[in-house]
Write a protein that holds these residues in place. Structure first.
Motif, short mmCIF file in Angstrom:
data_model
loop_
_atom_site.label_atom_id
_atom_site.label_comp_id
_atom_site.label_asym_id
_atom_site.label_seq_id
_atom_site.Cartn_x
_atom_site.Cartn_y
_atom_site.Cartn_z
N GLN A 389 0.81 -1.22 0.00
CA GLN A 389 0.00 0.00 0.00
C GLN A 389 0.84 1.26 0.00
N VAL B 14 -18.40 5.26 24.41
CA VAL B 14 -18.24 5.18 22.96
C VAL B 14 -16.89 5.74 22.54
N VAL B 18 -13.91 3.78 20.78
CA VAL B 18 -13.43 4.22 19.47
C VAL B 18 -11.92 4.41 19.51
N MET B 29 -1.55 -1.15 11.00
CA MET B 29 -1.54 -0.61 9.65
C MET B 29 -0.15 -0.56 9.07
N GLN B 249 -20.78 11.84 9.57
CA GLN B 249 -20.00 11.01 8.66
C GLN B 249 -19.12 11.86 7.74
N TYR B 293 -19.20 13.15 16.30
CA TYR B 293 -20.37 12.30 16.14
C TYR B 293 -21.22 12.35 17.40
N THR C 132 -20.46 3.09 18.66
CA THR C 132 -19.02 3.06 18.46
C THR C 132 -18.70 2.86 16.98
N LEU C 134 -20.64 3.52 14.52
CA LEU C 134 -21.11 4.66 13.74
C LEU C 134 -20.23 5.88 13.92
N ALA C 135 -19.55 5.93 15.07
CA ALA C 135 -18.78 7.14 15.37
C ALA C 135 -17.56 7.27 14.46
N VAL C 136 -17.14 6.16 13.88
CA VAL C 136 -16.04 6.24 12.94
C VAL C 136 -16.64 6.24 11.54
N PRO C 137 -16.35 7.27 10.76
CA PRO C 137 -16.96 7.30 9.43
C PRO C 137 -16.66 6.04 8.64
N ALA C 138 -17.65 5.61 7.90
CA ALA C 138 -17.57 4.32 7.23
C ALA C 138 -16.31 4.17 6.39
N LEU C 139 -16.02 5.19 5.61
CA LEU C 139 -14.89 5.05 4.68
C LEU C 139 -13.57 4.96 5.44
N ILE C 140 -13.47 5.74 6.51
CA ILE C 140 -12.25 5.68 7.31
C ILE C 140 -12.10 4.28 7.90
N LEU C 141 -13.21 3.77 8.39
CA LEU C 141 -13.18 2.42 8.96
C LEU C 141 -12.74 1.43 7.89
N ILE C 143 -11.06 1.97 5.18
CA ILE C 143 -9.67 2.15 4.79
C ILE C 143 -8.76 1.51 5.82
N ALA C 144 -9.09 1.75 7.08
CA ALA C 144 -8.30 1.16 8.14
C ALA C 144 -8.30 -0.36 8.01
N LEU C 145 -9.48 -0.93 7.85
CA LEU C 145 -9.57 -2.38 7.76
C LEU C 145 -8.88 -2.89 6.51
N THR C 147 -6.45 -1.69 4.88
CA THR C 147 -5.00 -1.67 4.90
C THR C 147 -4.44 -2.72 5.87
N VAL C 148 -5.27 -3.10 6.83
CA VAL C 148 -4.78 -4.08 7.79
C VAL C 148 -5.01 -5.51 7.29
N ILE C 234 -6.94 0.51 -2.54
CA ILE C 234 -6.77 -0.44 -1.43
C ILE C 234 -7.85 -1.49 -1.43
#
Ligand SMILES: Nc1ncnc2c1ncn2[C@@H]1O[C@H](COP(=O)(O)OP(=O)(O)OP(=O)(O)O)[C@@H](O)[C@H]1O
Ligand SMILES: Nc1ncnc2c1ncn2[C@@H]1O[C@H](COP(=O)(O)OP(=O)(O)OP(=O)(O)O)[C@@H](O)[C@H]1O
Ligand SMILES: [Mg+2]
Ligand SMILES: [Mg+2]
Lengths: 511, 316, 294, 336, 331
Positions: A389, B14, B18, B29, B249, B293, C132, C134-141, C143-145, C147-148, C234
């Motif tokens: 990546q 939460v 998080v 990562m 979001q 959020y 929890t 939902l608090a992380v924006p979907a795309l960020i989540l 991307i994180a996943l 890449t891992v 990715i």
């Protein structure tokens, strides 16, 4: 079967599209350059700037003690008044100019230079490794003179002083500011920091007290555009930027057309794209590449024209030599040629090898990687292609852990002797390099290259290296890359130095 | 009061979860700050030494709690990669960009969606409604990277209406700021318009069937007046929910648009830090996003009670 | 007394039931049917090479679409056939997003129903988890996943399902709350039904049905999400044919010279997403009169 | 009196739905004099509400509705009103009360605002304070205790009976000549129902208002109306002066409706006469009398021809039946 | 809290259901409690129908659910056939409760929309595996459906939404009967039906009651209906019992609880004469069950109310034969 795109245009090293300005330079105006990256830190002690990553910015703020005169093909003094060597190029004397001051008013003198050398040597980053391996000691002979003693003969030593080690920061500012110095630099270059938002843009303003006269430009902005060359091109055309640095072959070819209406400078770099072969590093002692037969099979399996066509739409500059066709070091020693049958034969000769090999590639270069994979598989390899990546991860695997079989890697090395020497020395001229490859002949030729101040002599050494390279196949180059700085026609007198860094001190914009 | 305390506690949990999740995830990562800092020309030992200096070799849990301790003192740490800025200020500037984009986009989306929804709801299944529905469906089905590309091809490359990339802060003049923000804002707004329109239209249609709308008509009120003064407010419940969710979001998920237009927002900050392994920045950024959020959620709850007096009383 | 009642019942077959034929819906349905059918039968369709560039070293590259030729939709940079890449891409894209939605629905649905029925502490715990996520924006989540995790189809589905789960939990929980208050639940209890029976036999079928339209919308959203990841480089790794990868291949300036590289997959993506959305919407209109807002 | 306040002729309301054409109100005619109350009774779905709304001129705004026939209000046709007529009449000269007092009040508007906005809409010169004063007065008129406080409350803060009284206050705001009350008490308890009905009756009397009182319960209409009309499947089946109607019904349906209901006056555990089957599907038309499939006295003709509302010799007591009960009785007697 | 008296209860042995001092409270916002049912006692003899009347919100449905222990009451004793429900284990409770069956007002809401009529009716049997062989089960189901006036062949495979309200209500009754209950609890089952269907249902219920020997709790706000079907009537007011009377008491000249009186006076009479509208003061609303009046709960609306009513809670006493009234002012 496949139609190869006609390529009527030859790309040559050097400036292009420059037209003589009608009239004298005029003062005023501001210039915006768009870059894919940007400077990370203004502390020269820990950095290895180049034109793509902070070189222009840092150079505008600090200037460099020497610079590379691309026309003359040699290193000349810049911030320094003069630089000279003893006969065998082991002792160098740098004489500084009178009355030069940093923008904080402190003197730009031998003490300041030594202070910077010392910091850089101790930083553990940037050029400190190379410095330590080359320089024995540096002392001040008087307030204006610094004498540097080398551990070995090196005719192109001034190269180092045209890079970060030649960028001298105000000792007072460094001491006063501590950690935050990297964000608030103080130098004696043509420009000084106005406003900086890392990752976004950097605004510099003219240094009125620059030793060579206040620059014509009032301000100079570096805009960061991370979305790739296409976005840079779009922005260029939309008028958001007046200059940029481009590496994508198709765009380079577009811009170099006389009809494009741009000026700039192109530099073809040798070994721009490499298929690195692990020749047996400690982390992977059983790698297939330690068998010369496997390496030869790989070299014969690669058809650079197909890669060019499929990954670069026929716009790249294919070549398997360690020097590009346009290089001043180009020679007639053999290079690799595509021969599938030979490749299969070599593979058959590789005893105990099951054909399984892993290929690491940066995910942005998927097409080239897939073409290479296809070609290797076509002769009988079983390739496990793994994208990486981030570039830092590729560096990590190849350079630091040295845990890979094959890797696609960018190794652009220009003809400029100082940079060429240091690059090749680092990469295959020393023991324990990332290829796990060492060859006495090559090492010797490199050090002779450094010691020579004669171009013909240097070229001979390079021919030796080329021959030995083709014989032992440490890695397979498949592309020359072009690097281009380009600017609008109404921008004049931007000077290009080593590592494609730009000097804006005399730049001006005609109305 | 007890309920409110419970809610606050839940939200704190939460945020804790998080940050814990982010911390463990980001440590897996790819990306290595040592490489990001030193570049590719150093000895392996130099990298190892730097990693050690950066504290990357300490156990994860230890690092997390050290970090958490600092956070409680209001310190998000410094970026691991030069120019080693203060994470708080890094996030601050990125956040300003993101929030401006998000808010502007929401405003644009609302300005378009509310009248559109009202026109559609006037005559459900009428010509206008079906046209609007088809259009919103169409827009909804175009991913933002495609719509962004199309907009760039059209508005930048063809018509030269907007700059291609770059960001100018509000401090450098509102005009320039808006000029640079326009295209990304439109791209994001395109994402939101269909949702807003459909949600509001649905609720409006339902509200318009209510007796109180009929009773307003029976009072002789004109249709537009009923739509705006009678039907809109009781119909905005779902819209507020969706609005809140998308605002939350958006402050981090505009990665694509930020990438497309080279905007220095939260999304890109997180992604670029991720490729460098710059954990302190990711941590701080995700924590801030999560806090947003949480706050927006609370705000939405508050809005409900502003909109609907029935909830107000229950909440009191 | 029962006779007339029966008589009144008989004519329930309603004559003269004229319904406007929803042409758009049928077209969308047909598109999805063809696509899914093609995706399922792809291996026996005798398609050109879609993935293995080693086999296409002699094929023409960047061939523009031309319906009569061997490559009706053209070829890409590696000489791979666009049509078969589209179809195999459908296989991957749809398999990934549909299984992600199925996983999401199963996990989210179960958690939601349980939370909605049991309420109390369980509800609070599940609610916290939902928040929890939902608090992380979907795309960020993602991307994180992405890449891992190693980018395999399964991992991709798992990562994408995480995006669907919180929404599913919310919807099923809200639906469960609504249904659990209905009297048929009380009646079932009166008939002696236990908790498990009430959750699985009484609530689940109702809740799941109301979730089906949402599933379709999620499928389309996740197809887009998958494509977005590929766009960011990715996603599933090339030459694996996914639509996102295909669009990604056309970027970096190639779009100007070979627009079909982008337009063909983008059009297919659009049509598919549009169809799923439309289907979901129409289904929701049909089944879920009393919409439960998120 | 020269002409009736409300003169309805052949009013037909048709809805175009996915199930086909639904004729909800079918050729309905009646007159209503000033100050009088007409009770309209019928089972669910018989078209009572649609009739009320059509008279109000509200149906024609629905996208799928067609209204034919005429509704003359004081000589002006308001069945398909234009904007101006609507503004002049709706809420001002004709007002309406709805079945569900909660859902007919906007949940997000103050009680007082509901009234003042009506007042100010129809009298643009009215100042805010004046409107407020009048609203409080109106609340007082409908017997809402502490009207000044209620003015500033939301609908959900009031009890059902009080909400309905607010509904009445809104309707009365502009002193209308005609009040259409669509099942005004169905959602209320008997005790409250009585109160509301009393209130309505009194206000009608005091203000000389005519009223269309719609209900599914004959009991609600009984004693509260001057005339009664029974609707079935969109048609008026029987129309009579109340005193006459409750003494005896001529249409079998009306009678069955009365007999089916267990009244308090009836003895305990009385067997009820039930009407078999259920009302016809309005989208599914069949020839003959609409009640024929459920009628005890059905005969061949009933299944072929549709009877019209005829008074059958008794003035102002019409029944849409070929064999009205007075007649049936005699034929039955004959056949025995 | 003092109960409203138990003098009206009959001997323990003679009754099917005996409920004593039933009390149900619901938590409300702000830590307050809704006093929905406060000390209600009654009994139902086998085959007997007890009608429950009262204004909306007086706790009729709550009593019905509390009897079923759905949910269990806060306190009070429910004895079904001499089994005290409160003491049973969860499983035994489920088993025992089957002897009572509930039918609700909203026929659609009480049928699972995703099940076919045949499955709905057989649901209870399926739960308890009491069906015996499939054939017999189907036979009985069809029989019951026909019994309640449905054409079993037509409705067999239909879903609730394909049926009318009356038909749904019939399915509910068939489903309840399927478990052969001894007590049927009908909560406002007629309220949402048309008059014509109401009478059909009332007749059906009466017939079924006779055929199956059912006891019934019949809840309604319509005194006319309650009078028509019940043997005894329980008048509830704000969670308490105001009066218990034999149905025949309604037909004779007698004194009633002031609340019963109010109800009776409010029921519309079917008459052609114009009723003179009389609005004497504001109609008082039911006080909030969150904060019920002290003493007699009806005192806020009672014309007879005195200070005593605020201090002292009246007990149910047999003031006339077959008529138990909780009022200080009636002797
Ligand atoms: N807007 C509409 N569109 C289509 N059909 C309608 C509409 N309004 C009413 N109907 C139909 O008209 C018929 C009469 O309805 P209406 O509401 O007048 O009955 P009602 O007598 O008032 O019944 P209820 O006692 O249930 O209020 C019904 O079959 C209904 O389905
Ligand atoms: N689950 C609950 N939570 C809180 N309060 C409740 C609940 N169920 C009932 N109540 C309250 O308890 C009181 C009695 O309610 P219940 O439903 O038993 O009255 P009801 O006599 O059946 O009324 P209706 O005739 O309207 O059905 C009401 O004030 C009601 O608001
Ligand atoms: Mg109605
Ligand atoms: Mg109830």
């Amino acid at each position: 079967p496949a139609s190869v795109k006609a390529d009527p245009l030859k790309v040559e090293n050097g400036p292009f599209g420059m037209t003589a300005a009608s009239g004298d330079p005029v003062s005023g105006g501001s210039l915006t350059f768009g870059y894919g990256g940007g400077i990370a830190s203004f502390d020269p002690a820990s950095q290895q700037y180049s034109g793509t990553s902070g070189g222009d910015e840092a150079r505008a703020v600090y200037g460099t003690l020497t610079e590379y005169d691309t026309k003359a093909g040699k290193y000349v003094p810049s911030m320094a008044d003069s630089i000279s060597a003893n006969d065998d190029f082991t002792e160098w004397t740098v004489v500084l100019r009178d009355g030069v001051e940093f923008t904080d008013g402190t003197p730009y003198d031998a003490d300041a230079v030594l202070f910077n050398f010392d910091r850089m040597a101790k930083s553990g980053a940037g050029f400190s490794g190379l410095w330590a391996s080359v320089v024995k000691k540096a002392v001040a002979k008087d307030a204006k003179t610094v004498v540097i003693t080398l551990k070995q003969k090196w005719a192109d030593f001034p190269y180092l002083l045209s890079q970060a080690p030649g960028m001298i920061a105000s000792p007072k500012a460094v001491k006063d500011e501590g950690e935050s110095y990297q964000r608030e630099p103080v130098g004696a270059g043509p420009f000084m920091l106005d406003k900086w938002t890392p990752g976004q843009n950097l605004v510099l303003k003219a240094n009125p007290d620059y030793w060579d006269g206040k620059p014509y430009l009032d301000s100079l902005t570096f805009q960061t555009i991370t979305t790739g060359d296409q976005a840079l091109k779009d922005a260029f055309q939309a008028g958001g930027i007046q200059g940029s640095l481009i590496g994508t072959p198709a765009i380079v070819k577009d811009y170099i057309q006389p009809s494009s209406g741009y000026s700039g400078y192109v530099r073809m770099t040798n070994t721009g794209s490499m298929l690195l072969i692990n020749n047996g590093t400690p982390s992977r002692p059983d790698t297939p590449g330690k068998d010369i037969n496997v390496r030869e099979a790989i070299a014969s399996a690669i058809n650079t024209d197909v890669i060019n066509q499929r990954a670069f739409d026929g716009n790249a500059f294919p070549g398997t030599g360690i020097f590009s066709a346009e290089s001043q070091w180009a020679n007639d020693k053999p290079t690799f040629t595509y021969d599938a049958e030979a490749a299969k034969k070599h593979l058959a000769d590789a005893k105990g090898f099951d054909g399984k090999i892993e290929l690491l590639y940066p995910s942005a270069q998927a097409e080239a990687a897939l073409t290479i994979e296809a070609q290797l598989e076509a002769v009988g390899f079983k390739v496990d292609a793994k994208p990486v990546q981030s570039i830092t991860d590729l560096i990590n695997a190849v350079l630091i852990k040295r845990d890979y079989d094959l890797a696609m890697y960018g190794w652009p090395v220009p003809d400029e002797p100082g940079e060429l020497y240091t690059s090749y020395l680092e990469r295959f001229g020393r023991k324990d390099n990332q290829l796990g490859y060492y060859n006495e002949t090559i090492a010797k030729a490199l050090s002779d290259f450094a010691a020579a101040d004669d171009t013909a002599e240097k070229a001979a050494q390079m021919a030796t290296i080329q021959a030995e390279w083709a014989e032992t196949v440490p890695a397979v180059p498949y592309n020359t890359t072009a690097q281009m700085v380009v600017w609008n026609k109404n921008v004049h007198d931007i000077e290009v130095s080593s590592r494609l860094t730009l000097d804006f001190s005399k730049a001006w914009i005609s109305k | 009061m007890k309920a409110a305390a419970g809610k606050v506690a839940q939200l704190l949990v939460v945020m804790f979860l998080v940050s814990l999740g982010t911390f463990s995830l980001t440590s897996l990562m790819p990306g290595d700050p040592a490489v990001a800092i030193l570049g590719d020309n150093q000895s392996p030992e130099a990298y190892a030494e730097l990693r050690d200096k950066l504290g990357l070799n300490e156990p994860l849990v230890e690092r997390y709690f050290t970090w958490l301790g600092h956070v409680f003192q209001g310190d998000l740490g410094t970026s691991m990669v030069p120019p080693n800025e203060d994470v708080t200020s890094l996030i601050g500037s990125a956040f300003a960009v993101s929030i401006e984009l998000a808010v502007l986009a929401l405003v644009v989306a609302l300005v378009v969606s509310i009248p559109l929804a009202m026109i559609s709801a006037r005559r459900p299944d009428g010509l206008l409604d079906r046209a609007a529905s088809a259009t919103t469906f169409g827009i909804m089905s175009v991913p933002s990277f495609v719509s962004g590309l199309v907009l760039i091809a059209l508005l930048v490359n063809q018509l030269h209406l907007f700059p291609r990339v770059g960001w100018v802060g509000v401090t450098d003049g509102l005009g320039q700021n808006l000029y640079h923000a326009a295209l990304p804002v439109i791209t994001i707004a395109l994402l939101e318009i269909p949702t807003f329109t459909r949600v509001l239209r649905g609720d409006l249609v339902r509200t318009l069937q209510e007796d109180f709308v009929l009773s307003a008509r029976a009072k002789g009120m004109p249709a537009w007046r009923i739509m705006i003064f009678d039907a809109f407010r009781p119909s905005s419940y779902s819209l507020i929910t969706v609005l809140g969710l998308s605002l939350a979001q958006l402050i981090g998920s505009t990665v694509i648009v930020e990438t497309l237009f080279s905007l220095p927002g939260m999304g890109r900050l997180v992604v670029s830090s991720a490729s460098q392994g710059n954990i302190t920045v990711i941590q701080g950024a995700v924590l801030v996003i999560a806090a947003c959020y949480v706050l927006i959620n609370a705000g939405v709850d508050l809005m409900y009670s502003v909109i609907d007096p029935r909830i107000r009383r229950v909440g009191a | 007394m029962s006779a007339p009642e029966t008589a009144a019942l008989a004519p329930t077959a309603r004559p003269g039931r004229r319904r406007r034929i929803d042409l758009l819906l049928w077209l969308c349905g047909a598109w999805l049917a063809v696509l899914i059918l093609a995706a399922i039968t792809a291996p026996v369709l005798g398609l050109q090479e879609a993935q293995d560039a080693a086999k296409t070293l002699l094929e023409p590259v960047y061939q523009p679409p031309s319906l009569g030729s061997a490559h009706p939709l053209g070829t890409n940079a590696l000489g791979l056939d666009m049509l078969s890449r589209i179809i195999y891409g459908a296989r991957v894209s749809m398999a990934v997003s549909i299984s992600a939605v199925l996983i999401g629905t199963f996990v989210g649905g179960t958690l939601g129903v349980v939370a909605g029925y049991l309420r109390g502490t369980v509800d609070r715990i599940i609610g916290t988890l939902t928040n929890t996520l939902l608090a992380v924006p979907a795309l960020i989540l993602l991307i994180a996943l992405a890449t891992v995790l190693r980018p395999s189809a399964l991992n991709m589905a798992l990562a994408l399902s995480l995006v669907a789960i919180p929404g599913m939990i919310r919807v099923t929980r809200a639906n469960t709350l609504a249904f659990a208050q209905r009297e048929f639940v009380t009646v079932a209890q009166a008939l002696g039904a236990g908790r498990a029976r009430i959750v699985f036999r009484e609530l689940m079928p109702n809740v799941l049905l109301s979730v089906v339209p949402l599933c379709l919308v999620y499928v389309s959203a996740l197809i887009v999400a998958e494509a977005s990841l590929s766009f960011l480089g990715i996603g599933l790794r090339p030459p694996q044919p996914t639509w996102g990868n295909m669009i990604g291949e056309g970027l970096n300036g190639k779009m100007e010279d070979y627009p079909h590289l982008v337009y063909v997959p983008a059009a297919v993506l659009f049509l598919t997403v549009f169809s799923f959305n439309l289907l979901g919407e129409r289904m929701r209109k049909r089944w879920d009169k009393r919409e439960v807002s998120l | 009196m020269s002409r009736p306040l409300l003169h309805v002729r052949d009013l037909t309301t048709t809805f175009t739905t996915s199930r086909g054409e639904v004729v909800s109100v079918d050729r309905v005619s009646f007159d209503l004099e000033r100050g009088q109350t007409l009770g309209i009774v019928g089972e669910s779905g018989s078209g009572k509400s649609v009739l009320g709304r059509t008279v109000m001129g509200l149906t024609s705004a629905a996208p799928n509705a067609t209204v034919t026939g005429s509704v003359l209000f004081d000589g002006v046709d308001i069945a398909n009103p234009d904007k101006k007529t609507r503004a002049q009449y709706l809420g001002a000269r004709i007002a309406m009360i709805f079945q569900d007092p909660l859902s007919s009040l906007n949940p997000v508007k103050l009680i007082g605002v509901h009234i003042t906005e009506t007042l100010r809409r129809h009298d643009k010169s009215l100042s805010r304070q004046e409107a407020r004063r009048r609203a409080i007065e109106l609340l007082d008129t409908v017997r809402i205790p502490d009207p000044a406080r209620r003015f500033g409350q939301y609908p959900h803060e009031l009890s059902g009976g009080m909400r309905q009284r607010v509904g009445i206050a809104i309707a009365l705001a502009c002193r209308p000549q005609l009040l259409i009350a669509d099942e005004p008490t169905t959602a209320l308890d008997v005790t409250v129902q009585k109160h509301v009905l009393d209130l309505l009756g009194m206000l009608c009397e005091e203000q000389g208002m005519a009223m269309l009182l719609v209900s599914h319960d004959l009991g609600v209409v009984a004693g509260r109306s001057d005339k009664v009309a029974v609707m079935y499947a969109g048609r008026i089946q029987e129309e009579a002066v109340s005193s006459d109607f409750f003494r005896h019904q001529r249409h079998p349906y009306s009678q069955a409706l009365l007999d089916a209901k267990p009244h308090l006056e009836n003895p305990a555990r009385a067997e009820l006469v039930s009407i078999p089957g259920r009302p016809p599907d309005p989208a599914h038309r069949f020839p003959g009398c609409r009640f024929a499939p459920r009628c005890r006295f059905v005969q061949g003709r009933c299944r072929e021809e549709e009877p019209s509302l005829e008074s059958g010799g008794i003035p102002s007591h019409g029944a849409a039946c070929f064999y009205p009960l007075d007649a049936v009785r005699s034929t039955q007697e004959v056949s025995i | 809290m003092a109960g409203t008296g138990k003098t009206h209860l009959r001997e323990a042995g003679s009754t099917l259901l005996r409920v004593e001092d039933l009390q149900v409270e619901f938590p409300a916002k702000g830590g307050r409690r809704v006093h929905a049912v406060s000390g209600v006692s009654f009994d139902v003899a086998p085959g007997e129908t007890v009608g429950f009347v009262g204004e909306s919100g007086c706790g009729k449905s709550t009593v019905a659910r509390a009897v079923m222990h759905l949910p269990a009451p806060n306190s009070g004793v429910v004895n079904l056939d001499d089994t005290e429900l409160g003491t049973l284990s969860a499983k035994r409770l489920r088993e025992t409760r089957v002897a009572m069956q509930l039918i609700f007002q909203d026929p659609m809401a009480s049928l699972n929309p995703r099940r076919k009529v045949k499955d709905l009716v057989q649901e209870g049997v399926e739960i308890w595996h009491r069906g015996g062989d499939r054939h017999a089960l189907e036979e009985r189901t069809r029989e019951l459906l026909d019994d309640v006036g449905l054409d079993s062949a037509t409705v067999w495979n239909r879903y609730p939404h394909e049926l009318s309200g009356g038909q749904c209500q019939r399915v509910s009754i068939a489903r309840a009967l399927m478990m052969r209950p001894s007590l049927l609890i009908c909560d406002e089952i007629l309220a949402s039906l048309d008059v014509s269907v109401q009478s059909q249902m009332l007749n059906l219920l009466k017939r079924t009651r006779a055929e199956h020997g059912l006891a019934m709790m019949f809840i309604s706000h319509d005194l006319g209906v309650v009078k028509n079907i019940s043997d005894r009537i329980l008048v509830m007011y704000l969670g308490k019992v105001a009066e218990v009377l034999e149905v025949d008491a309604l037909d004779r000249e007698t004194v009633h609880h002031p609340y019963t009186q109010l109800l009776l006076a409010s029921v519309p009479r079917v008459t052609g004469e114009r009723i003179k509208p009389s609005v004497d003061g504001a109609a008082q609303d039911l006080p909030s069950p969150l904060n019920p009046p002290s003493g007699c709960r009806f005192r806020t609306r009672c014309p007879l109310a005195t200070d005593r009513c605020a201090q002292e809670e009246p007990q149910l006493e047999e003031k006339r034969p077959g008529q138990f009234i909780a009022c200080h002012h009636i002797s």
